[in-house]
Design a protein around this motif. Structure first.
Motif, PDB file in Angstrom:
ATOM      1  N   ILE A   7       0.844  -1.189   0.000  1.00  0.00           N
ATOM      2  CA  ILE A   7       0.000   0.000   0.000  1.00  0.00           C
ATOM      3  C   ILE A   7       0.880   1.240   0.000  1.00  0.00           C
ATOM      4  N   ASN A   8       0.328   2.317  -0.476  1.00  0.00           N
ATOM      5  CA  ASN A   8       0.999   3.602  -0.441  1.00  0.00           C
ATOM      6  C   ASN A   8       0.708   4.233   0.926  1.00  0.00           C
ATOM      7  N   PRO A   9       1.739   4.519   1.724  1.00  0.00           N
ATOM      8  CA  PRO A   9       1.513   5.097   3.051  1.00  0.00           C
ATOM      9  C   PRO A   9       0.756   6.425   3.032  1.00  0.00           C
ATOM     10  N   ASN A  10       0.744   7.117   1.896  1.00  0.00           N
ATOM     11  CA  ASN A  10      -0.022   8.366   1.825  1.00  0.00           C
ATOM     12  C   ASN A  10      -1.519   8.133   1.913  1.00  0.00           C
ATOM     13  N   LYS A  11      -1.956   6.875   1.737  1.00  0.00           N
ATOM     14  CA  LYS A  11      -3.374   6.543   1.880  1.00  0.00           C
ATOM     15  C   LYS A  11      -3.750   6.263   3.335  1.00  0.00           C
ATOM     16  N   ILE A  12      -2.758   6.300   4.217  1.00  0.00           N
ATOM     17  CA  ILE A  12      -3.030   6.120   5.642  1.00  0.00           C
ATOM     18  C   ILE A  12      -3.573   7.438   6.176  1.00  0.00           C
ATOM     19  N   ILE A  13      -4.784   7.381   6.723  1.00  0.00           N
ATOM     20  CA  ILE A  13      -5.410   8.609   7.222  1.00  0.00           C
ATOM     21  C   ILE A  13      -5.565   8.622   8.733  1.00  0.00           C
ATOM     22  N   GLY A  14      -5.269   7.487   9.385  1.00  0.00           N
ATOM     23  CA  GLY A  14      -5.458   7.468  10.828  1.00  0.00           C
ATOM     24  C   GLY A  14      -4.881   6.233  11.480  1.00  0.00           C
ATOM     25  N   SER A  15      -5.252   6.066  12.741  1.00  0.00           N
ATOM     26  CA  SER A  15      -4.731   4.967  13.548  1.00  0.00           C
ATOM     27  C   SER A  15      -5.797   4.492  14.522  1.00  0.00           C
ATOM     28  N   THR A  16      -5.636   3.261  14.978  1.00  0.00           N
ATOM     29  CA  THR A  16      -6.507   2.748  16.040  1.00  0.00           C
ATOM     30  C   THR A  16      -5.879   2.980  17.409  1.00  0.00           C
ATOM     31  N   HIS A  17      -4.665   3.548  17.427  1.00  0.00           N
ATOM     32  CA  HIS A  17      -3.948   3.813  18.678  1.00  0.00           C
ATOM     33  C   HIS A  17      -4.042   5.289  19.017  1.00  0.00           C
ATOM     34  N   LEU A  18      -4.872   5.602  19.973  1.00  0.00           N
ATOM     35  CA  LEU A  18      -5.014   6.976  20.409  1.00  0.00           C
ATOM     36  C   LEU A  18      -3.950   7.258  21.454  1.00  0.00           C
ATOM     37  N   LEU A  19      -3.081   8.206  21.170  1.00  0.00           N
ATOM     38  CA  LEU A  19      -2.082   8.619  22.151  1.00  0.00           C
ATOM     39  C   LEU A  19      -2.763   9.485  23.199  1.00  0.00           C
ATOM     40  N   SER A  20      -2.189   9.502  24.402  1.00  0.00           N
ATOM     41  CA  SER A  20      -2.812  10.256  25.493  1.00  0.00           C
ATOM     42  C   SER A  20      -2.984  11.738  25.147  1.00  0.00           C
ATOM     43  N   CYS A  21      -2.122  12.248  24.277  1.00  0.00           N
ATOM     44  CA  CYS A  21      -2.187  13.673  23.925  1.00  0.00           C
ATOM     45  C   CYS A  21      -2.955  13.912  22.635  1.00  0.00           C
ATOM     46  N   SER A  22      -3.509  12.861  22.034  1.00  0.00           N
ATOM     47  CA  SER A  22      -4.049  13.035  20.683  1.00  0.00           C
ATOM     48  C   SER A  22      -5.544  12.819  20.613  1.00  0.00           C
ATOM     49  N   ASN A  23      -6.262  13.889  20.471  1.00  0.00           N
ATOM     50  CA  ASN A  23      -7.652  13.778  20.103  1.00  0.00           C
ATOM     51  C   ASN A  23      -7.821  14.409  18.735  1.00  0.00           C
ATOM     52  N   GLN A  24      -7.279  15.569  18.564  1.00  0.00           N
ATOM     53  CA  GLN A  24      -7.237  16.251  17.273  1.00  0.00           C
ATOM     54  C   GLN A  24      -5.787  16.661  17.049  1.00  0.00           C
ATOM     55  N   ILE A  25      -4.941  15.701  16.712  1.00  0.00           N
ATOM     56  CA  ILE A  25      -3.509  15.936  16.596  1.00  0.00           C
ATOM     57  C   ILE A  25      -3.085  15.820  15.128  1.00  0.00           C
ATOM     58  N   SER A  26      -2.154  16.661  14.718  1.00  0.00           N
ATOM     59  CA  SER A  26      -1.674  16.620  13.334  1.00  0.00           C
ATOM     60  C   SER A  26      -0.690  15.460  13.171  1.00  0.00           C
ATOM     61  N   TRP A  27      -0.422  15.093  11.906  1.00  0.00           N
ATOM     62  CA  TRP A  27       0.544  14.027  11.646  1.00  0.00           C
ATOM     63  C   TRP A  27       1.926  14.400  12.164  1.00  0.00           C
ATOM     64  N   LEU A  28       2.312  15.658  12.046  1.00  0.00           N
ATOM     65  CA  LEU A  28       3.608  16.089  12.547  1.00  0.00           C
ATOM     66  C   LEU A  28       3.682  15.932  14.058  1.00  0.00           C
ATOM     67  N   ASN A  29       2.625  16.350  14.766  1.00  0.00           N
ATOM     68  CA  ASN A  29       2.599  16.173  16.221  1.00  0.00           C
ATOM     69  C   ASN A  29       2.519  14.706  16.613  1.00  0.00           C
ATOM     70  N   TYR A  30       1.824  13.917  15.816  1.00  0.00           N
ATOM     71  CA  TYR A  30       1.718  12.479  16.078  1.00  0.00           C
ATOM     72  C   TYR A  30       3.097  11.818  15.991  1.00  0.00           C
ATOM     73  N   LEU A  31       3.833  12.157  14.933  1.00  0.00           N
ATOM     74  CA  LEU A  31       5.187  11.625  14.768  1.00  0.00           C
ATOM     75  C   LEU A  31       6.054  11.982  15.969  1.00  0.00           C
ATOM     76  N   GLU A  32       5.997  13.228  16.386  1.00  0.00           N
ATOM     77  CA  GLU A  32       6.809  13.689  17.511  1.00  0.00           C
ATOM     78  C   GLU A  32       6.374  13.068  18.833  1.00  0.00           C
ATOM     79  N   SER A  33       5.100  12.661  18.941  1.00  0.00           N
ATOM     80  CA  SER A  33       4.558  12.136  20.195  1.00  0.00           C
ATOM     81  C   SER A  33       4.722  10.635  20.366  1.00  0.00           C
ATOM     82  N   LEU A  34       5.045   9.922  19.288  1.00  0.00           N
ATOM     83  CA  LEU A  34       5.164   8.469  19.409  1.00  0.00           C
ATOM     84  C   LEU A  34       6.313   8.116  20.352  1.00  0.00           C
TER      85      LEU A  34
END
Length: 147
Positions: A42-69
């Motif tokens: 699959i092309n990773p650009n088709k990934i729009i989300g995750s089933t893993h909600l980070l404690s800081c992520s309710n409405q988090i951008s991909w950039l913030n998600y990357l930094e928060s992992l």
């Protein structure tokens, strides 16, 4: 830090970096049914989300998600070739997504697949759990009956 590893790939001005990660949780069983599980590229650009909600992520951008992992800094100590190999190779690097209407939600491999998006890797081989909306169930059976 990722830009220091891949300066010609990672571009801060890319539009989707600020897109919100769509969290896909418990409603899966209520609204969708599992049709099939396949292994495919699959092309990773088709990934729009995750089933893993980070404690800081309710409405988090991909950039913030990357930094928060968690543990992301350890992956960013690799050089670009090591990082790409880590993302694309090895069965110990299990990656799984749910597919709904040709859009993907990460279920395992959040680090690898998020990095794949940022590194613009064209395709990643992974296990894909294909889901359809429950309203499509009758149509699915009808189409397969006449095949």
């Amino acid at each position: 830090m990722l830009r220091s590893i891949a300066p010609n790939i990672v571009n801060e001005d890319t539009d989707w970096y600020s897109d919100k990660v769509i969290w896909y949780g418990g409603e899966l069983e209520k609204e969708f049914w599992h049709v099939n599980t396949v292994t495919k590229l699959i092309n990773p650009n088709k990934i729009i989300g995750s089933t893993h909600l980070l404690s800081c992520s309710n409405q988090i951008s991909w950039l913030n998600y990357l930094e928060s992992l968690p543990r992301m800094n350890s992956f960013l100590k690799m050089d670009l070739n090591q990082l790409i190999n880590f993302i694309t190779c090895g069965k110990e690097n299990h990656k799984t997504c749910i597919e709904i209407n040709n859009k993907y939600f990460i279920t395992s491999g959040n680090h690898r697949l998020t990095l794949a998006k940022f590194l613009n890797i064209e395709s990643v081989n992974m296990e894909v759990l294909i889901y359809k909306h429950k309203n499509e169930k009758k149509l699915f059976y009808f189409e397969n009956f006449y095949l």
